[in-house]
Scaffold this active site. Structure first.
Site, mmCIF file in Angstrom:
data_model
loop_
_atom_site.group_PDB
_atom_site.id
_atom_site.type_symbol
_atom_site.label_atom_id
_atom_site.label_comp_id
_atom_site.label_asym_id
_atom_site.label_seq_id
_atom_site.Cartn_x
_atom_site.Cartn_y
_atom_site.Cartn_z
ATOM 1 C CE LYS A 1 -7.203 -21.039 17.166
ATOM 2 N NZ LYS A 1 -6.420 -22.104 17.721
HETATM 3 C C1 PLP Z 1 -5.148 -22.158 16.530
HETATM 4 C C2 PLP Z 1 -3.796 -21.852 16.991
HETATM 5 C C3 PLP Z 1 -2.816 -21.359 16.126
HETATM 6 C C4 PLP Z 1 -3.038 -21.218 14.655
HETATM 7 O O1 PLP Z 1 -4.046 -20.295 14.344
HETATM 8 P P1 PLP Z 1 -4.504 -20.133 12.816
HETATM 9 O O2 PLP Z 1 -5.265 -18.833 12.835
HETATM 10 O O3 PLP Z 1 -5.373 -21.305 12.515
HETATM 11 O O4 PLP Z 1 -3.293 -20.076 11.985
HETATM 12 C C5 PLP Z 1 -1.580 -21.025 16.648
HETATM 13 N N1 PLP Z 1 -1.301 -21.198 17.955
HETATM 14 C C6 PLP Z 1 -2.220 -21.683 18.825
HETATM 15 C C7 PLP Z 1 -1.867 -21.813 20.263
HETATM 16 C C8 PLP Z 1 -3.496 -22.043 18.362
HETATM 17 O O5 PLP Z 1 -4.385 -22.552 19.216
#
Ligand code: PLP
Length: 380
Positions: free
Chosen positions: A184
């Site tokens: 992210k």
């Molecule tokens: C990456 C992601 C998640 C999960 O995030 P984590 O922190 O890895 O649990 C959930 N929803 C979306 C849309 C994502 O891109």
């Protein structure tokens, strides 16, 4: 193959993050403590929410958001299939049923119309995603959900730094979930956050991530008198550590710079791709600005190379690209799960690909990526 391998994403971390993590370690307070509290305040302020509750991931943030909404067996929650599978899975954690809705092609997001198409009398909430950092049209989704008397949960895993009407994603959200996974825009290794303006929910979320306990370790530490905690309901251990929060505070300070850089690289991609026929890149929607957490391109149906051929050609040239956003309803985990037809979801998921985009990416690296795509476009 010319030059070094180009990764799809590398987090932008440096000495400051390393030092902040070291300081947390040397302070002796490594579990949830003062740095988590400071990160929560800074993050909530940055997105324009009253409260931030740090947790271990966006997946756990989504789970707790659905718990405080009181969702459970027999309830339906409308979600996009076109999302990382954690979005749908969170609904299953509370025993409710994800109902997959289609998305619009331009943004990859739910719209009021696609939600309306699958809404039933058992629908109890809508879970919208700001997919790949392209903000969802929350003004229209919030208005529709208000009409339907349904709460709108925002999966803002990819959304930090994206804006709607000049305001941060998350501003005005009933409840939003965020991710600090390295894929992210800013990262704490693993980590997540729930933001909300509701003080009672915030208090309960703070307990739920800590075994349902009514007195935090920090409160007990600060008190001169022994505090006897009690456990008000069955909670979870979804805490973030102070080491992670220390890194998160530094990353948050870099957010504007990171988003500015991502947007500049995205604008340059758009310029370069403008003369590659048959490829439509993701862009800003009319109502807001993306952070381009994922930069995807959608080839026309008659593009001379298939998506997988494009990925192979890129890999051969030392470019690490990825298939586009997944379609959760097509995964084995959802086999047999009923779903309406989702033509846009299936088309985007089948045909799109995500190009490398990271803070330290050079123009030369970008040119190499586009050169491969141009060659494939001409090959037909
Ligand atoms: C990456 C992601 C998640 C999960 O995030 P984590 O922190 O890895 O649990 C959930 N929803 C979306 C849309 C994502 O891109």
């Amino acid at each position: 193959m010319s030059g070094d391998r180009i990764p799809v994403m590398i987090p932008w971390l440096g000495e400051e993050e390393a030092q902040a993590a070291a300081d947390a370690v040397l302070s002796g307070w490594v579990a949830q403590g003062p740095r988590v509290a400071a990160f929560e305040r800074a993050f909530a302020e940055r997105v324009g929410a009253e409260h931030g509750i740090a947790v271990s991931s966006c997946t756990t943030a989504l789970h707790l958001a659905l718990v405080v909404l009181g969702l459970g067996p027999g309830d339906e929650v409308v979600v996009p299939s076109l999302s990382f599978i954690a979005t749908a899975n969170a609904v299953r954690y509370v025993g409710a049923e994800p109902v997959f809705a289609d998305v619009e092609t331009a943004t990859g997001n739910l719209t009021a119309a696609t939600v309306d198409a699958v809404r039933t009398p058992r629908t109890r909430a809508v879970l919208a995603v700001h997919q790949g950092g392209v903000p969802a049209d929350v003004d229209s989704l919030r208005a529709a959900c208000a009409d339907w008397d349904l709460p709108l949960v925002e999966d803002a895993a990819c959304g930090i730094g994206a804006t709607v009407g000049g305001k941060s994603v998350g501003h005005g959200a009933l409840i939003a979930a965020w991710s600090f996974h390295p894929r992210k825009v800013i990262t704490t290794g693993e980590g997540g956050m729930v933001t909300t303006d509701d003080a009672e929910w915030a208090e309960r979320l703070g307990r739920l991530r800590e075994h349902g306990m009514n007195a935090s370790a920090a409160a007990r530490h600060a008190s001169r008198q022994p505090i006897l905690e009690s456990y008000l309901e069955v909670g979870y251990n979804y805490r973030m550590t102070d080491i992670q929060a220390a890194v998160g505070l530094v990353q948050l300070g870099r957010l504007d710079e990171i988003v500015t850089r991502r947007r500049a690289l995205a604008a340059r991609y758009a310029e370069l791709l403008a003369d590659v026929p048959g490829l439509t890149p993701v862009g800003d929607p009319a109502y807001g600005e993306a952070n381009f957490q994922s930069y995807w391109v959608l080839p026309d149906q008659d593009f001379p190379a298939s998506r997988d051929q494009l990925l192979s050609a890129l890999a051969e040239a030392g470019v690490s690209a990825r298939r586009g956003i997944m379609a959760s309803h097509l995964e084995p985990a959802y086999q047999g799960h009923p779903s309406a037809p989702l033509p846009v979801t299936e088309r985007i998921s089948r045909d799109s690909l995500i190009l490398p985009l990271f803070h330290t990416m050079t123009e030369d690296q970008q040119d190499r990526v586009v050169a491969v795509l141009r060659q494939q476009a001409a090959a037909g």
